[in-house]
Design a protein around this motif. Structure first.
Motif, mmCIF file in Angstrom:
data_model
loop_
_atom_site.group_PDB
_atom_site.id
_atom_site.type_symbol
_atom_site.label_atom_id
_atom_site.label_comp_id
_atom_site.label_asym_id
_atom_site.label_seq_id
_atom_site.Cartn_x
_atom_site.Cartn_y
_atom_site.Cartn_z
ATOM 1 N N GLU A 67 0.848 -1.191 0.000
ATOM 2 C CA GLU A 67 0.000 0.000 0.000
ATOM 3 C C GLU A 67 0.886 1.245 0.000
ATOM 4 O O GLU A 67 1.887 1.305 0.725
ATOM 5 N N SER A 119 7.690 -0.485 6.908
ATOM 6 C CA SER A 119 7.183 0.840 6.533
ATOM 7 C C SER A 119 8.335 1.694 6.033
ATOM 8 O O SER A 119 9.304 1.943 6.764
ATOM 9 N N GLN A 137 3.938 0.649 2.635
ATOM 10 C CA GLN A 137 3.823 -0.393 3.647
ATOM 11 C C GLN A 137 3.774 -1.761 2.976
ATOM 12 O O GLN A 137 2.982 -1.986 2.047
ATOM 13 N N ARG A 169 9.352 5.375 4.515
ATOM 14 C CA ARG A 169 8.933 6.777 4.378
ATOM 15 C C ARG A 169 9.977 7.530 3.557
ATOM 16 O O ARG A 169 11.181 7.442 3.847
ATOM 17 N N ASP A 188 2.995 -5.461 4.006
ATOM 18 C CA ASP A 188 2.400 -6.333 5.030
ATOM 19 C C ASP A 188 2.341 -7.754 4.490
ATOM 20 O O ASP A 188 1.784 -7.994 3.398
ATOM 21 N N ARG A 192 5.280 -6.060 9.126
ATOM 22 C CA ARG A 192 5.026 -4.838 8.357
ATOM 23 C C ARG A 192 6.318 -4.039 8.273
ATOM 24 O O ARG A 192 6.890 -3.649 9.305
ATOM 25 N N LEU A 252 4.329 7.204 2.165
ATOM 26 C CA LEU A 252 4.420 6.043 3.044
ATOM 27 C C LEU A 252 4.132 4.789 2.234
ATOM 28 O O LEU A 252 3.047 4.651 1.642
ATOM 29 N N SER A 310 2.478 -6.957 11.659
ATOM 30 C CA SER A 310 1.488 -6.732 10.600
ATOM 31 C C SER A 310 0.106 -7.209 11.048
ATOM 32 O O SER A 310 -0.011 -8.232 11.750
#
Length: 498
Positions: free
Chosen positions: A412, A488, A423, A490, A425, A486, A421, A480
């Motif tokens: 996502e 992440s 992500q 950035r 998962d 998960r 962002l 997750s």
């Protein structure tokens, strides 16, 4: 010849400073005392002068002049002695008495009827009193007429004498002069000054002794933790990373001890990581080399025939070995900030689609469902597309290796403030909470075994974190919602708000 240690230096520094301060204070006290004491004596004389003025004015009015003091100087000392004329007394209450000499001299008028003679008082027997107090003020006072000619008292009236006018009805009829103190001359005053000087030296000596005691205590109190830290530093230099120093206080020295303990802990951890790194590198390099050597020996001995399958096996091991060496090289460059980047405005969504494309078939082979939730519009960031693709590929490879068959991988992307962002998962298995911060350490893998069929060398996430930092972003790991891990990522937007 041994050089003095820091304890002796601190003691001598404090003691020397205290001695210099004590000497300076003693000299300053002596100077200020002499000046202040002389000023005090002169002030006492001025107060005595002021107190005499009303009585002298009354005497002059009652006697019609200064003849009683001029003819009989003893009456001047009688006036100055304790119990002499007070502020409200007149000559008839106890002023000048009858004495030999011309009493009519200095009278304002020669008419006897207009100036009746004053009442007679007995003359004091014996010599005049030497002084009425310890300051010697009486011996320094003198009486002058209106032309400032000497009448009685101290005859050594000079130009520096302090003068106060004696006035009657606004007319100056005489002067009271005070010979100022230039130095302490009376025996009592000298004794008092010597006592004060002696007291100053005694106080200075006691202050020096106290300073010496305080210097010893400070040297021991302040230097004791420093010595402990010095011993601990020597132990660290010798490789004893378990050495710790007791803080003992909450001041700067205690903070220094805590910093030392943190340093010792960090060195211990670094040494542990260094040894683990060397063991991991040797293992990761030895495994493909052993396979290659075994395959080649089998081909050489004729155990295995040179077939396309054997060639592909050798090629696979060579690829693994080359990737490991290349990852180690890139990680070493990233550690020193020498990893090259060619930054430009790049569409992250397009780079992500390109990175996902080669993994679709491999994910399908492992029965891992892929879900993409990406924005339709382009999202621009300042990035090196090659390095960014390498980062995304490492994250996809991690999910592929550590996700059970039949699981899910959800990607996502969304804009969060001024950042993009991303992500990743995946589903089970998950990662323990205490292991999450270690995922970006080199050669770290969650499983303790070195099963090369399920895990890599443990360098992919470490390299990815370095690439994210180089782009001004960050990479973090949490649990997750799908039951796995998960990741992440950035990245700052090239144009904030887009």
């Amino acid at each position: 010849m041994l050089k003095p240690g820091i304890t002796a230096k601190l003691f001598l520094a404090i003691l020397t400073s205290s001695v210099l301060v004590a000497m300076a204070m003693g000299m300053a006290s002596r100077l200020t005392f002499n000046r202040g004491f002389l000023g005090y004596l002169n002030d006492q004389g001025i107060e005595r002068m002021e107190a005499l003025l009303p009585a002298l004015g009354s005497t002059w009015q009652a006697q019609g002049g200064w003849h009683c003091f001029r003819d009989n100087p003893r009456q001047w000392f009688r006036l100055l002695r304790p119990g002499g004329l007070s502020r409200n007394q007149t000559a008839t209450d106890g002023g000048c008495g009858s004495d030999d000499g011309d009493r009519d001299r200095d009278r304002p008028s020669s008419n006897p009827s207009s100036n009746p003679p004053p009442a007679l008082t007995p003359r004091l027997p014996g010599p005049p009193p030497p002084q009425s107090d310890l300051t010697g003020v009486n011996l320094r006072l003198a009486l002058l007429d209106e032309q400032r000619r000497f009448i009685a008292g101290n005859p050594q009236v000079g130009a520096d004498a302090l003068l106060r006018p004696v006035q009657v009805d606004g007319r100056t009829i005489g002067w009271v002069a005070l010979v100022p103190f230039e130095n302490v001359s009376t025996l009592a005053a000298q004794r008092f000054a010597q006592q004060q000087l002696w007291a100053s030296w005694v106080i200075g000596a006691l202050a020096i002794l106290l300073a010496a005691l305080v210097a010893v205590l400070l040297a021991r109190v302040f230097l004791a933790p420093l010595k402990r830290i010095a011993r601990g530093t020597h132990a660290l230099a010798a490789g004893h990373y378990d050495e710790r120093v007791e803080a003992g206080s909450g001041d700067e020295l205690g903070q220094l001890a805590e910093d030392f303990n943190r340093l010792a802990h960090a060195l211990k951890q670094n040494e542990k990581m260094r040894r683990a790194f060397m063991a991991d590198v040797s293992h990761e390099l030895r495994t493909p080399l052993s396979v290659l050597r075994g395959e080649l020996e089998a081909l050489e001995d004729g155990v295995r025939a040179l077939t396309p399958e054997s060639i592909r096996s050798l090629q696979a091991e060579t690829t693994i070995l080359g990737k490991l060496v290349n990852d180690l090289y890139e990680l070493s460059l990233a550690d020193v900030g020498a990893l090259s980047y060619r930054m430009s405005d790049s569409d992250v969504i397009e780079v992500l689609r390109d990175a996902v494309h080669p993994y679709r078939e491999r994910l399908a082979q492992h029965d891992i469902a892929l879900e993409l939730h990406l924005p339709e519009q382009a999202v621009m960031v300042l990035a090196d597309e090659g390095r960014l693709g390498q980062l995304l590929g490492n994250l996809l490879e991690n999910s592929l290796r550590y996700t059970d068959s039949g699981g899910r991988l959800k990607l996502e992307a969304r804009i969060d403030g001024r950042e993009l962002l991303l992500q990743f998962d995946d589903s089970a298995p998950g990662v323990a909470e205490d292991a999450l911060p270690k995922l970006f350490d080199r050669f770290y893998r969650v499983e303790s075994s070195r099963n090369r069929a399920t895990g890599g060398a443990g360098l992919g996430l470490a390299i990815s974190a370095k690439i994210a930092e180089a782009h001004g972003g960050s990479l973090s790991a949490t649990a997750s919602p799908l039951g796995g891990l998960r990741l992440s990522l950035r990245l700052p937007l090239a144009v904030p708000g887009i």
